[in-house]
Scaffold this motif. Sequence first.
Motif, PDB file in Angstrom:
ATOM      1  N   TYR A 247       6.952  -5.408 -11.707  1.00  0.00           N
ATOM      2  CA  TYR A 247       5.643  -5.926 -11.327  1.00  0.00           C
ATOM      3  C   TYR A 247       4.443  -4.851 -11.256  1.00  0.00           C
ATOM      4  CZ  TYR A 247       8.358 -10.146  -9.812  1.00  0.00           C
ATOM      5  OH  TYR A 247       9.235 -11.514  -9.593  1.00  0.00           O
ATOM      6  N   ARG A 248       3.444  -5.387 -11.397  1.00  0.00           N
ATOM      7  CA  ARG A 248       2.379  -4.391 -11.536  1.00  0.00           C
ATOM      8  C   ARG A 248       1.137  -5.063 -10.872  1.00  0.00           C
ATOM      9  NH1 ARG A 248       2.679   0.394 -14.476  1.00  0.00           N
ATOM     10  NH2 ARG A 248       4.527   0.749 -15.809  1.00  0.00           N
ATOM     11  N   VAL A 249       0.484  -4.435 -10.025  1.00  0.00           N
ATOM     12  CA  VAL A 249      -0.851  -4.999  -9.319  1.00  0.00           C
ATOM     13  C   VAL A 249      -1.760  -3.876  -9.139  1.00  0.00           C
ATOM     14  CG1 VAL A 249       0.207  -4.717  -7.125  1.00  0.00           C
ATOM     15  CG2 VAL A 249      -1.629  -6.306  -7.410  1.00  0.00           C
ATOM     16  N   SER A 250      -3.124  -4.275  -9.390  1.00  0.00           N
ATOM     17  CA  SER A 250      -4.088  -3.148  -9.040  1.00  0.00           C
ATOM     18  C   SER A 250      -4.965  -3.687  -7.801  1.00  0.00           C
ATOM     19  CB  SER A 250      -4.986  -3.131 -10.250  1.00  0.00           C
ATOM     20  OG  SER A 250      -4.488  -2.578 -11.208  1.00  0.00           O
ATOM     21  N   VAL A 251      -5.142  -2.626  -6.598  1.00  0.00           N
ATOM     22  CA  VAL A 251      -5.695  -2.952  -5.568  1.00  0.00           C
ATOM     23  C   VAL A 251      -6.861  -2.151  -5.169  1.00  0.00           C
ATOM     24  CG1 VAL A 251      -5.329  -3.370  -2.865  1.00  0.00           C
ATOM     25  CG2 VAL A 251      -3.556  -3.817  -4.748  1.00  0.00           C
ATOM     26  N   PRO A 252      -8.108  -2.588  -5.053  1.00  0.00           N
ATOM     27  CA  PRO A 252      -9.079  -1.540  -4.464  1.00  0.00           C
ATOM     28  C   PRO A 252      -8.617  -0.801  -3.339  1.00  0.00           C
ATOM     29  CG  PRO A 252     -10.024  -3.690  -4.907  1.00  0.00           C
ATOM     30  CD  PRO A 252      -8.469  -4.014  -4.882  1.00  0.00           C
ATOM     31  N   GLU A 253      -8.885   0.522  -2.966  1.00  0.00           N
ATOM     32  CA  GLU A 253      -8.704   1.234  -2.021  1.00  0.00           C
ATOM     33  C   GLU A 253      -9.267   0.692  -0.624  1.00  0.00           C
ATOM     34  OE1 GLU A 253     -10.036   5.131  -1.731  1.00  0.00           O
ATOM     35  OE2 GLU A 253     -11.757   4.960  -3.208  1.00  0.00           O
ATOM     36  N   ASN A 254     -10.247  -0.058  -0.698  1.00  0.00           N
ATOM     37  CA  ASN A 254     -10.939  -0.612   0.596  1.00  0.00           C
ATOM     38  C   ASN A 254     -10.442  -2.099   0.940  1.00  0.00           C
ATOM     39  OD1 ASN A 254     -12.160  -1.955  -1.398  1.00  0.00           O
ATOM     40  ND2 ASN A 254     -14.139  -1.864  -0.598  1.00  0.00           N
ATOM     41  N   MET A 255      -9.348  -2.512   0.345  1.00  0.00           N
ATOM     42  CA  MET A 255      -8.796  -3.513   0.802  1.00  0.00           C
ATOM     43  C   MET A 255      -8.643  -3.768   2.071  1.00  0.00           C
ATOM     44  SD  MET A 255      -8.057  -6.613  -0.799  1.00  0.00           S
ATOM     45  CE  MET A 255      -7.593  -6.260  -2.608  1.00  0.00           C
ATOM     46  N   ILE A 334       4.775  -1.775  -8.891  1.00  0.00           N
ATOM     47  CA  ILE A 334       3.917  -0.730  -9.172  1.00  0.00           C
ATOM     48  C   ILE A 334       2.460  -1.240  -8.524  1.00  0.00           C
ATOM     49  CG2 ILE A 334       2.718   1.132 -10.647  1.00  0.00           C
ATOM     50  CD1 ILE A 334       5.148   0.824 -12.249  1.00  0.00           C
ATOM     51  N   VAL A 335       2.070  -0.549  -7.682  1.00  0.00           N
ATOM     52  CA  VAL A 335       0.766  -0.911  -7.174  1.00  0.00           C
ATOM     53  C   VAL A 335      -0.179   0.410  -7.365  1.00  0.00           C
ATOM     54  CG1 VAL A 335      -0.674  -1.296  -5.054  1.00  0.00           C
ATOM     55  CG2 VAL A 335       1.689  -2.016  -5.146  1.00  0.00           C
ATOM     56  N   THR A 336      -1.317  -0.165  -8.254  1.00  0.00           N
ATOM     57  CA  THR A 336      -2.260   1.037  -8.761  1.00  0.00           C
ATOM     58  C   THR A 336      -3.552   0.769  -7.842  1.00  0.00           C
ATOM     59  OG1 THR A 336      -1.584   0.594 -10.988  1.00  0.00           O
ATOM     60  CG2 THR A 336      -3.872   1.604 -10.728  1.00  0.00           C
ATOM     61  N   VAL A 337      -3.892   1.876  -7.207  1.00  0.00           N
ATOM     62  CA  VAL A 337      -5.237   1.997  -6.238  1.00  0.00           C
ATOM     63  C   VAL A 337      -6.368   2.120  -6.973  1.00  0.00           C
ATOM     64  CG1 VAL A 337      -6.093   2.922  -4.131  1.00  0.00           C
ATOM     65  CG2 VAL A 337      -3.395   2.922  -4.599  1.00  0.00           C
ATOM     66  N   LEU A 338      -7.384   1.390  -6.748  1.00  0.00           N
ATOM     67  CA  LEU A 338      -8.625   1.571  -7.699  1.00  0.00           C
ATOM     68  C   LEU A 338      -9.578   2.122  -6.696  1.00  0.00           C
ATOM     69  CD1 LEU A 338      -9.011  -2.204  -9.296  1.00  0.00           C
ATOM     70  CD2 LEU A 338      -7.810   0.110 -10.392  1.00  0.00           C
ATOM     71  N   ASP A 339     -10.175   3.054  -7.548  1.00  0.00           N
ATOM     72  CA  ASP A 339     -11.307   3.984  -6.683  1.00  0.00           C
ATOM     73  C   ASP A 339     -12.467   3.245  -6.235  1.00  0.00           C
ATOM     74  OD1 ASP A 339     -12.243   6.467  -5.661  1.00  0.00           O
ATOM     75  OD2 ASP A 339     -13.496   6.524  -7.423  1.00  0.00           O
ATOM     76  N   VAL A 340     -12.774   3.368  -4.939  1.00  0.00           N
ATOM     77  CA  VAL A 340     -14.039   2.836  -4.560  1.00  0.00           C
ATOM     78  C   VAL A 340     -14.990   3.892  -4.158  1.00  0.00           C
ATOM     79  CG1 VAL A 340     -15.086   1.143  -2.652  1.00  0.00           C
ATOM     80  CG2 VAL A 340     -12.903   0.720  -3.883  1.00  0.00           C
ATOM     81  N   ASN A 341     -16.121   3.823  -4.325  1.00  0.00           N
ATOM     82  CA  ASN A 341     -17.228   4.914  -4.018  1.00  0.00           C
ATOM     83  C   ASN A 341     -17.499   5.100  -2.433  1.00  0.00           C
ATOM     84  OD1 ASN A 341     -18.844   6.863  -4.515  1.00  0.00           O
ATOM     85  ND2 ASN A 341     -20.689   5.565  -4.533  1.00  0.00           N
ATOM     86  N   ASP A 342     -16.443   5.406  -1.893  1.00  0.00           N
ATOM     87  CA  ASP A 342     -16.101   5.588  -0.394  1.00  0.00           C
ATOM     88  C   ASP A 342     -16.394   6.906   0.077  1.00  0.00           C
ATOM     89  OD1 ASP A 342     -13.789   6.316  -1.357  1.00  0.00           O
ATOM     90  OD2 ASP A 342     -12.804   5.442   0.178  1.00  0.00           O
ATOM     91  N   ASN A 343     -16.702   7.741  -0.634  1.00  0.00           N
ATOM     92  CA  ASN A 343     -16.863   9.409  -0.423  1.00  0.00           C
ATOM     93  C   ASN A 343     -18.052   9.775  -0.827  1.00  0.00           C
ATOM     94  OD1 ASN A 343     -14.070  10.440   0.759  1.00  0.00           O
ATOM     95  ND2 ASN A 343     -13.705   9.268  -1.218  1.00  0.00           N
ATOM     96  N   ALA A 344     -18.933  10.465  -0.045  1.00  0.00           N
ATOM     97  CA  ALA A 344     -20.420  11.001  -0.466  1.00  0.00           C
ATOM     98  C   ALA A 344     -20.061  12.356  -0.944  1.00  0.00           C
ATOM     99  CB  ALA A 344     -21.192  11.123   0.750  1.00  0.00           C
ATOM    100  N   PRO A 345     -20.977  12.987  -1.703  1.00  0.00           N
ATOM    101  CA  PRO A 345     -20.712  14.244  -2.177  1.00  0.00           C
ATOM    102  C   PRO A 345     -20.728  15.319  -0.981  1.00  0.00           C
ATOM    103  CG  PRO A 345     -22.558  13.018  -3.508  1.00  0.00           C
ATOM    104  CD  PRO A 345     -22.188  12.329  -2.317  1.00  0.00           C
TER     105      PRO A 345
END
Length: 842
Positions: A247-255, A334-345
């Motif tokens: 099984y494969r699934v993609s999940v945003p990191e801010n879920m 396999i859970v793929t974590v999708l990047d979310v813009n949650d980190n400032a420079p």
Amino acid sequence: MAALPKFSPGRRLVLRCVLWAALWEAGAGQIRYSVPEEIDKGAFVGNIAKDLGWEPLALAERGVRIVSRGRTQLFALNPRSGALVTAGRIDREELCAQSARCAVTFNILLEDKMTIYSVEVEITDINDNSPRFGVEELELKVSETTTPGFRIPLKSAHDVDVGENTLQKYELNSNDHFSLDVRRGADGNRYPELVLERALDREEEAVHHLVLVASDGGNPVRSGTCRIRVKVLDANDNAPVFTQPEYRVSVPENMPLGTRILTVTATDADEGYNAQVSYFREQAPGETADVFELKSTSGDITIMKSLDYEKAKYHEIDIEAQDGPGLLTRTKVIVTVLDVNDNAPEFYMTSATSSVLEDSPPGTIIALFNVHDRDSGQNAFITCSLPEKLPFKLERSVDNYYRLVTTGALDREEFSFYNITLSAKDGGNPSLSTDAHLFLQVADINDNPPIFPRASYSAYVLENNPRGTSIFSVLAHDPDSDDNARVTYSLAEDTLQGAPLSSYISINSDTGVLYALRSFDYEQFQDLQLWVTASDSGSPPLSSNVSLSLFVLDQNDNMPEILYPTHPTDGSTGVELAPRSAEPGYLVTKVVAVDKDSGQNAWLSYRLLKASEPGLFSVGLHTGEVRTARALVDRDALKQSLVVAVQDHGQPPLSATVTLTIAVADSIPDILGDLGSIHTPIDPKDSDLTLYLVVAVAAVSCVFLAFVIVLLALRLRRWHSSRRLHTAGNGLAGLPASHFVGADGVRAFLQTYSHEVSLTADSHRSHLIFPQPNYADTLISQESCGKSEPLLVSQDLLETKEDPKLLEILCSHKIMFDSQAFQPLTSQGHNNCSIRNEGTIQ
């Protein structure tokens, strides 16, 4: 392929370090080394100084140091040898988990040139971890009807090492019913399976005890064990089967927490209890076990802990489906974590200066910093910017390093400091940004001279000021700072009336206060022109000048000075003549005075201070003219004495007095009769001079008497011969104008006059007529032209008034005396002498 020779572990470690230290990636400008994990602190990694061509002893002088962002520093530079060494314990599994390749990158900064070098150190694995099973004991239930060849998947072992040091093989203890078969999965991992070799007989042996050993390929070999307890059951010959092998699934990191991300499903062909499927997670070491939760009855997978793309980009979940009797099958999620813009420079300031000279050239480096975003992709794309209208710009270097440099000349007097805001913005949607603040002080140079608020100054000081008096203050401002703004004052060299200016005025060099060194006299000079110089204490010093006009103000320190009538110096008495026929308002004389002061201090007023006969004369308040206040009468004395006061309008007022002597008469005999009584007091200092004058007058009088006697004798002789008195015009010889010298202190005046004389030889009374004289004295105004000048006649002349020859002389001088002594000169009758002429008497 030939087998590599075997070396001892120590020699293999040294060989591996040497091989990796020799690697240099020429195009990328990156130094690469390799070091095994778990080595001691201070272990040699590579010779940075040699690889970069530096002298080891110059490392400290050139400011070489390691910079990295946001992590614990694992390496350090040895300042003596120039070698790169470990800074502490390095655990490859902690850094990179089970990644095939584990590399640590950092930068080396050369501060004197602001140059960045990138270094990569690969952490090689050593066999420091043994294979581990998820459970120490496994219980299996196998139906006794199971045919030989039936395969039972077993729990897998996990080894966090990589390469040869990871799990290599499984071994099963020897027994009569089971054998072990290892199958490779699609992901390359080894999965053990228990194979039934001979049919089971529950009545013969209900439980079989097996030991499964998992070994790695390290040197020495490490292993882990799992005890297997096989319980023989009746008739469960089908294991559960998953709908998908993986099984494969993609999940945003801010879920959000508690969200269900997947449901796994397995079916069992058996019936009843043998078909009841339950789901279990295979317990593997790592953080994944805490992140997700598996519902054993439904197969739902939910999030129990926040996902973080920056920590783990994917997660693997091993799931087992087990039926009632205990048969199981497994699958992988396999859970793929999708990047979310949650980190400032994030800013990492590498090097920065806090002060810069205002004359620094464009391109001067102010700061070197690095900007990093822990996100990925577009979310990690960073743009840096500065506020507008600042004399700075950003220059991008390698690996997101930036230089802050100046773009133009700085002016401390306009901006003494800059609070620079550096903004970093990523490319996410919505984007995140971070600001960093840099305070920069602009250091001063001496580029501004002192400035006076005004182009010129004027000051006023009263004369007769005390010495040392503060008379004025100047102040100059210098926009620089410290010594460059410390102002000193001085006066330009000059002279005034032959003396140096510094003998009149001084200035305090620190305060700019001017002082008078002497008392000023308005009558000596009225103004001073000064140049004040203000100089700073910079190197070289700068200066500026300003003009100062110092005006001396008058004080009433001079009394009026009487110009007319002047005080006599020959012992004579000045007499003003006022005829008895003068009408009221008749101008007798005028007092003329001046005052050396100015303005109100020089305004003069005149007043009659004392008079021998009050009410007879008046003095003009502003003109000083002495006029008759009423008509003169016979009872008025011939001699009148007036004291006139002249006063200015100063504060306090000053005054002077003059004494006037006025003769009141209509005829010369009246005047002569009383002139002897008019005296002016003589100064004792002039007594000797008076004596000389008296002797001289006496001598002249004797000569004159002799001359008169001779003339009378000649006249008598002629009278006897002619017996008639000839016309006065035929008998008078032309003589020069007589000079009458004042006697007994009588003062002589120059008078131009016009008169008539009528003489009768036999009359009892003659007439002397005085018309208005014409004056040419420039000190007297036109209004006073009608006054009578003093008439001075010698007393000797009065004694010879009966001499006929004198009559002839007097006629030649146009003077007639009223006297009964003059008788007819002949017996033939009366002879008249009538003369009209003009002349001068001194």
